[in-house]
Design a protein around this motif. Structure first.
Motif, PDB file in Angstrom:
ATOM      1  N   ILE A   1       0.841  -1.204   0.000  1.00 57.72           N
ATOM      2  CA  ILE A   1       0.000   0.000   0.000  1.00 57.72           C
ATOM      3  C   ILE A   1       0.875   1.252   0.000  1.00 57.72           C
ATOM      4  N   LYS A   2       1.856   1.299   0.884  1.00 54.87           N
ATOM      5  CA  LYS A   2       2.719   2.486   1.005  1.00 54.87           C
ATOM      6  C   LYS A   2       3.583   2.676  -0.243  1.00 54.87           C
ATOM      7  N   ALA A   3       4.008   1.576  -0.873  1.00 51.41           N
ATOM      8  CA  ALA A   3       4.905   1.651  -2.035  1.00 51.41           C
ATOM      9  C   ALA A   3       4.193   2.153  -3.290  1.00 51.41           C
ATOM     10  N   GLN A   4       2.879   2.255  -3.257  1.00 52.93           N
ATOM     11  CA  GLN A   4       2.145   2.778  -4.417  1.00 52.93           C
ATOM     12  C   GLN A   4       2.518   4.222  -4.717  1.00 52.93           C
ATOM     13  N   SER A   5       3.083   4.918  -3.743  1.00 52.81           N
ATOM     14  CA  SER A   5       3.477   6.314  -3.957  1.00 52.81           C
ATOM     15  C   SER A   5       4.835   6.430  -4.647  1.00 52.81           C
ATOM     16  N   LEU A   6       5.481   5.292  -4.911  1.00 53.51           N
ATOM     17  CA  LEU A   6       6.773   5.314  -5.597  1.00 53.51           C
ATOM     18  C   LEU A   6       6.552   5.461  -7.102  1.00 53.51           C
ATOM     19  N   LYS A   7       7.616   5.525  -7.865  1.00 51.06           N
ATOM     20  CA  LYS A   7       7.551   5.803  -9.303  1.00 51.06           C
ATOM     21  C   LYS A   7       6.610   4.848 -10.030  1.00 51.06           C
ATOM     22  N   ARG A   8       5.694   5.442 -10.795  1.00 55.32           N
ATOM     23  CA  ARG A   8       4.744   4.656 -11.578  1.00 55.32           C
ATOM     24  C   ARG A   8       5.503   3.777 -12.575  1.00 55.32           C
ATOM     25  N   GLY A   9       5.090   2.536 -12.680  1.00 59.57           N
ATOM     26  CA  GLY A   9       5.735   1.597 -13.591  1.00 59.57           C
ATOM     27  C   GLY A   9       6.753   0.709 -12.900  1.00 59.57           C
ATOM     28  N   ASP A  10       7.298   1.164 -11.793  1.00 63.81           N
ATOM     29  CA  ASP A  10       8.225   0.330 -11.030  1.00 63.81           C
ATOM     30  C   ASP A  10       7.420  -0.551 -10.080  1.00 63.81           C
ATOM     31  N   SER A  11       7.896  -1.757  -9.865  1.00 69.70           N
ATOM     32  CA  SER A  11       7.241  -2.624  -8.888  1.00 69.70           C
ATOM     33  C   SER A  11       8.226  -2.919  -7.760  1.00 69.70           C
ATOM     34  N   TRP A  12       7.696  -2.928  -6.566  1.00 71.26           N
ATOM     35  CA  TRP A  12       8.516  -3.146  -5.377  1.00 71.26           C
ATOM     36  C   TRP A  12       8.006  -4.351  -4.607  1.00 71.26           C
ATOM     37  N   TYR A  13       8.953  -5.093  -4.041  1.00 73.47           N
ATOM     38  CA  TYR A  13       8.637  -6.307  -3.307  1.00 73.47           C
ATOM     39  C   TYR A  13       9.413  -6.304  -1.990  1.00 73.47           C
ATOM     40  N   LEU A  14       8.741  -6.674  -0.916  1.00 73.64           N
ATOM     41  CA  LEU A  14       9.360  -6.764   0.411  1.00 73.64           C
ATOM     42  C   LEU A  14       9.499  -8.238   0.774  1.00 73.64           C
ATOM     43  N   GLU A  15      10.697  -8.636   1.203  1.00 75.25           N
ATOM     44  CA  GLU A  15      10.900 -10.025   1.605  1.00 75.25           C
ATOM     45  C   GLU A  15      11.760 -10.100   2.860  1.00 75.25           C
ATOM     46  N   TYR A  16      11.470 -11.107   3.667  1.00 73.16           N
ATOM     47  CA  TYR A  16      12.256 -11.359   4.867  1.00 73.16           C
ATOM     48  C   TYR A  16      13.542 -12.075   4.465  1.00 73.16           C
ATOM     49  N   ASP A  17      14.657 -11.656   5.046  1.00 72.46           N
ATOM     50  CA  ASP A  17      15.928 -12.329   4.776  1.00 72.46           C
ATOM     51  C   ASP A  17      16.762 -12.322   6.054  1.00 72.46           C
ATOM     52  N   GLU A  18      16.810 -13.455   6.717  1.00 69.56           N
ATOM     53  CA  GLU A  18      17.545 -13.541   7.991  1.00 69.56           C
ATOM     54  C   GLU A  18      19.055 -13.527   7.785  1.00 69.56           C
ATOM     55  N   ASN A  19      19.514 -13.546   6.538  1.00 67.93           N
ATOM     56  CA  ASN A  19      20.947 -13.583   6.262  1.00 67.93           C
ATOM     57  C   ASN A  19      21.566 -12.213   6.004  1.00 67.93           C
ATOM     58  N   ILE A  20      20.750 -11.164   5.851  1.00 71.03           N
ATOM     59  CA  ILE A  20      21.367  -9.854   5.637  1.00 71.03           C
ATOM     60  C   ILE A  20      22.008  -9.384   6.933  1.00 71.03           C
ATOM     61  N   GLU A  21      23.121  -8.677   6.771  1.00 71.61           N
ATOM     62  CA  GLU A  21      23.887  -8.198   7.919  1.00 71.61           C
ATOM     63  C   GLU A  21      24.118  -6.697   7.772  1.00 71.61           C
ATOM     64  N   PRO A  22      24.174  -5.976   8.886  1.00 70.22           N
ATOM     65  CA  PRO A  22      24.459  -4.539   8.817  1.00 70.22           C
ATOM     66  C   PRO A  22      25.794  -4.275   8.133  1.00 70.22           C
ATOM     67  N   ASP A  23      25.795  -3.289   7.252  1.00 69.46           N
ATOM     68  CA  ASP A  23      27.001  -2.817   6.557  1.00 69.46           C
ATOM     69  C   ASP A  23      27.671  -3.890   5.692  1.00 69.46           C
ATOM     70  N   ASN A  24      26.944  -4.936   5.333  1.00 67.13           N
ATOM     71  CA  ASN A  24      27.457  -5.978   4.443  1.00 67.13           C
ATOM     72  C   ASN A  24      26.500  -6.061   3.253  1.00 67.13           C
ATOM     73  N   LEU A  25      26.721  -5.161   2.283  1.00 65.99           N
ATOM     74  CA  LEU A  25      25.788  -5.002   1.168  1.00 65.99           C
ATOM     75  C   LEU A  25      26.357  -5.572  -0.121  1.00 65.99           C
ATOM     76  N   HIS A  26      25.483  -6.148  -0.928  1.00 67.03           N
ATOM     77  CA  HIS A  26      25.862  -6.556  -2.269  1.00 67.03           C
ATOM     78  C   HIS A  26      25.957  -5.304  -3.145  1.00 67.03           C
ATOM     79  N   MET A  27      26.678  -5.395  -4.249  1.00 68.09           N
ATOM     80  CA  MET A  27      26.858  -4.275  -5.172  1.00 68.09           C
ATOM     81  C   MET A  27      25.490  -3.731  -5.613  1.00 68.09           C
ATOM     82  N   GLY A  28      25.326  -2.421  -5.500  1.00 65.36           N
ATOM     83  CA  GLY A  28      24.101  -1.770  -5.929  1.00 65.36           C
ATOM     84  C   GLY A  28      23.009  -1.692  -4.867  1.00 65.36           C
ATOM     85  N   TRP A  29      23.220  -2.310  -3.730  1.00 69.62           N
ATOM     86  CA  TRP A  29      22.223  -2.302  -2.658  1.00 69.62           C
ATOM     87  C   TRP A  29      22.500  -1.150  -1.699  1.00 69.62           C
TER      88      TRP A  29
END
Length: 158
Positions: A12-40
């Motif tokens: 619902i909240k993401a509908q205010s983002l750029k028209r045409g783009d789609s956004w997805y939220l997913e749980y990921d227990e493996n992400i770590e603070p300050d350990n980002l993949h390229m482009g994230w």
């Protein structure tokens, strides 16, 4: 695992983002603070929540619950990985880390702030909305850094 409510509110909240783009939220227990993949990009937000020990059933509130978000937009497809950081019971020895239970009004505030951060970090828009603050709980005891995953990972302000 994220409650379905988080995904529903984010959609619902993401509908205010750029028209045409789609956004997805997913749980990921493996992400770590300050350990980002390229482009994230990273966003860490504080909220209030409740915890329940799976060993002794003790419950406690906390106003120092960190929620870690990693976000990426590529070719009109946006993904946000989320991981609420956990706490464990100070009364039980060998207590497992427990996931927070975040009330609906605080989930709404988290998702509103997340969408504002996406606008800023992925679309390079100045933050137009005001940052909303979570509803806090009456907490009887001080924050326990040795029982807080955010403190252990170095992202929680003690």
């Amino acid at each position: 695992m994220l409650p379905p409510e988080w995904m529903r509110i984010f959609r619902i909240k993401a509908q205010s983002l750029k028209r045409g783009d789609s956004w997805y939220l997913e749980y990921d227990e493996n992400i770590e603070p300050d350990n980002l993949h390229m482009g994230w990009k990273q966003y860490i937000r504080n909220t209030g929540a409740r915890f329940k020990c799976s060993m002794c059933r003790r419950e406690w509130p906390s106003n120092k619950v960190k929620v870690l978000f990693h976000m990426c937009l590529k070719n009109g497809q946006g993904t946000v990985k989320v991981r609420p950081l956990r706490q464990n019971c100070k009364m039980c020895s060998e207590a497992p880390m427990e996931n927070p239970s975040v009330e609906s009004d605080n989930v709404h505030i988290l998702m509103e702030n997340l969408v504002e951060k996406i606008k800023q970090k992925c679309y390079h828009k100045n933050p137009g909305g005001r940052k909303r603050y979570f509803r806090s709980f009456d907490v009887d005891s001080p924050h326990e850094p040795t029982h807080c995953e955010g403190c252990i990972k170095g992202v929680c302000t003690k």
